[in-house]
Design an enzyme around this catalytic site. Structure first.
Site, PDB file in Angstrom:
ATOM      1  N   LYS A 136    -116.506  24.682 -34.619  1.00 54.85           N
ATOM      2  CA  LYS A 136    -115.215  24.049 -34.947  1.00 54.85           C
ATOM      3  C   LYS A 136    -115.280  23.281 -36.269  1.00 54.85           C
ATOM      4  O   LYS A 136    -114.442  23.455 -37.147  1.00 54.85           O
ATOM      5  CB  LYS A 136    -114.784  23.088 -33.823  1.00 54.85           C
ATOM      6  CG  LYS A 136    -114.494  23.747 -32.501  1.00 54.85           C
ATOM      7  CD  LYS A 136    -113.969  22.762 -31.470  1.00 54.85           C
ATOM      8  CE  LYS A 136    -114.935  21.673 -31.127  1.00 54.85           C
ATOM      9  NZ  LYS A 136    -116.171  22.136 -30.474  1.00 54.85           N
TER      10      LYS A 136
ATOM     11  N   GLU B 199    -116.409  10.708 -34.258  1.00 52.64           N
ATOM     12  CA  GLU B 199    -117.370  11.518 -35.005  1.00 52.64           C
ATOM     13  C   GLU B 199    -118.760  10.893 -34.957  1.00 52.64           C
ATOM     14  O   GLU B 199    -118.901   9.676 -34.858  1.00 52.64           O
ATOM     15  CB  GLU B 199    -116.940  11.601 -36.480  1.00 52.64           C
ATOM     16  CG  GLU B 199    -115.855  12.596 -36.757  1.00 52.64           C
ATOM     17  CD  GLU B 199    -116.370  14.013 -36.749  1.00 52.64           C
ATOM     18  OE1 GLU B 199    -116.823  14.508 -37.778  1.00 52.64           O
ATOM     19  OE2 GLU B 199    -116.339  14.642 -35.677  1.00 52.64           O
ATOM     20  N   ARG B 200    -119.771  11.731 -35.094  1.00 58.67           N
ATOM     21  CA  ARG B 200    -121.122  11.215 -35.308  1.00 58.67           C
ATOM     22  C   ARG B 200    -121.218  10.762 -36.760  1.00 58.67           C
ATOM     23  O   ARG B 200    -120.667  11.401 -37.651  1.00 58.67           O
ATOM     24  CB  ARG B 200    -122.160  12.304 -35.035  1.00 58.67           C
ATOM     25  CG  ARG B 200    -122.115  12.847 -33.617  1.00 58.67           C
ATOM     26  CD  ARG B 200    -122.927  14.128 -33.489  1.00 58.67           C
ATOM     27  NE  ARG B 200    -122.803  14.703 -32.153  1.00 58.67           N
ATOM     28  CZ  ARG B 200    -121.824  15.517 -31.766  1.00 58.67           C
ATOM     29  NH1 ARG B 200    -120.872  15.845 -32.632  1.00 58.67           N
ATOM     30  NH2 ARG B 200    -121.785  15.999 -30.552  1.00 58.67           N
TER      31      ARG B 200
END
Length: 485
Positions: free
Chosen positions: A172, A198-199
């Site tokens: 993705k 998010e990381r």
């Protein structure tokens, strides 16, 4: 930040009375109860507490005539009962203007890219109404991406919403970053990347890649990292949309809004709902999920001044497309791009499932008769091949009729032609990225369906751009290499 400046200056009794001073009654994780003697702050108002007003709380409910309950948007370490709380008198705000281009922000509008702080920017509330129906454009236009399988089978709508559905690790984020690469060069618009949950590694990598690609000057990045409290992750999408609406409505520019990942928005809302003590709905989701998702999605629209086109990654829990989060998100989309783990395991990248993916733009009135008929024929061929796979697995290809063998050959060549090397994966694959126009993609599919490449090996069509590259690839084929059966 403007609201913080207000709080710092809240020293005079008259200003204190106007803004409202309260005290902490209870702290339970991210949930804070505050007592106000005089006037209760409005729902969505921002409160500041703790030393240097470093703890930010958003009011979510009025418990009675003197108590409010809020959710902390920052960690609550150090917060204790009886501590003073200041009402800023307004909601969470986001910076807007040309000065925010090429910058990276957190949910409060603070720059997190180690560049100088922003000066002379306007701050707007993140809570805004969607554009009125009278302002919306009724014209349907196609938004070209340069990715063959999307432009041919799942055309995107300018000013529409497309979802990238897939489980963990099927591509993705790679597909989103590829679209940024492809589109910034062709559209004279602005790209806004919104990372929800998010990381930090992904945010840092994306910032570096965009800078190296030279596209950062027309981009804004805003992140609510996964280690941040759920309140911050829940509001980062609204802040990104406020920035996008400025470029659409004030600058009259087209905006590409990339959201990674919309499921994390629903998940953050579920955490907030649980913390606030609301009764969960099906599978533990919040009872207000439909309303919360609509309040975000309906602001993405094509108006008389410009368009916000959104591409959203949607994590599907356990690859279950009947999950309420996936079902609610489907309803808002004009195109659904479904990523398949099976195709990824076969090396068919982008791993888009052409039979499960769909687009409301794929009608003769919008894409034209030739494109529509070609897309239908491609789907029919691939569907027939899917049905024949069981027979091939049990009895072998030789047991099929000549017509069925031709269908299998066409389908396998189409599958390989619809793969494409990406610019964002050049460093991993060693293959130069390709941008393919819609006309080239349609021509290639048409020629494959007409059996022009029946005598070519399937591998000659794998990971190429336009169909003209097949002959070049075959000329360089090493001696002794055998065709695929």
């Amino acid at each position: 930040m403007v609201s913080r400046t207000l709080t710092m200056n809240a020293t005079s009794p008259s200003l204190n009375h106007r803004l409202g001073l309260g005290s902490v009654v209870a702290v339970r994780g991210s949930v804070v109860d505050v007592r106000f003697e005089n006037k209760l702050p409005a729902i969505h108002n921002i409160l500041h507490a703790g030393e240097d007003d470093s703890i930010v709380i958003e009011v979510l409910s009025h418990r009675d005539a003197q108590h409010v309950r809020g959710i902390a948007l920052t960690p609550t370490q150090g917060l204790a009962r009886a501590m003073k709380v200041t009402d800023t008198g307004g909601p969470l705000k986001a910076p807007v203007g040309n000065a925010i281009l090429s910058r990276m922000f957190d949910v409060f509008g603070n720059a997190i890219d180690r560049e100088p702080a922003l000066d002379d920017v306007e701050w707007r509330s993140v809570h805004r109404d969607p554009p009125a129906l009278s302002r919306r454009s009724t014209k349907s236009e196609i938004f070209e991406t340069g990715i063959k399988v999307i432009d041919v089978l799942v055309p995107l709508e300018r000013g529409g919403k497309a979802g990238l559905f897939g489980g963990a690790g099927v591509g993705k984020t790679v597909l989103l970053t590829e679209m940024i690469h492809n589109m910034i060069g062709h559209q004279e618009g602005v790209s806004i990347f919104c990372g929800i949950g998010e990381r930090c590694r992904e945010g840092e990598e994306l910032y570096r890649e965009m800078k190296e690609a030279g596209v950062l000057k027309d981009m804004v990045m805003i992140f609510g990292q996964m280690n941040e409290p759920p309140g911050a992750r829940f509001r980062v999408g609204h802040a990104a949309l406020t920035m996008a609406e400025y470029f659409r409505d004030d600058e009259h520019r087209d905006v590409l809004l990339l959201v990674d990942n919309i499921f994390r928005f629903i998940q953050a809302g579920m955490e907030v709902s649980g913390l606030m003590g609301r009764m969960p709905s099906r599978l533990g989701y919040q009872p207000t999920m439909g309303t919360e998702l609509s309040s975000l999605e309906e602001r993405i629209a094509n108006t008389d001044t410009g368009a916000i086109t959104s591409i959203q990654a949607v994590y599907v829990p356990a690859d279950d497309f009947t999950d309420p989060a996936a079902v609610h998100t489907f309803g808002h989309l004009s195109a659904s791009i479904v990523l398949s783990r099976k195709r990824a395991s076969e090396g068919l990248f982008p791993a888009i499932d052409p039979l499960q993916s769909s687009s409301k733009m794929a009608t003769p009135g919008i894409v034209g008769d030739r494109h529509y008929k070609l897309a239908q024929e491609i789907r029919r061929t691939l569907a027939q091949y899917a049905e024949l796979k069981d027979i091939i697995a049990m009895l072998g290809l030789e047991q099929l009729s000549p017509d069925d063998r031709n269908v299998v050959g066409r389908a396998r060549r189409l599958e390989r032609f619809l793969t494409q090397p990406f610019f964002t994966t050049e460093q991993f694959t060693g293959m130069k990225g390709k941008l393919v126009s819609l006309e080239d993609a349609l021509e290639g599919c048409e020629r494959i369906l007409n059996d022009e490449f029946k005598d070519h090996p399937e591998s000659a069509l794998y990971m190429i751009g336009a169909i003209g590259e097949v002959k070049i690839k075959r000329q360089h084929k090493p001696e002794g290499e055998h065709d695929e059966s």
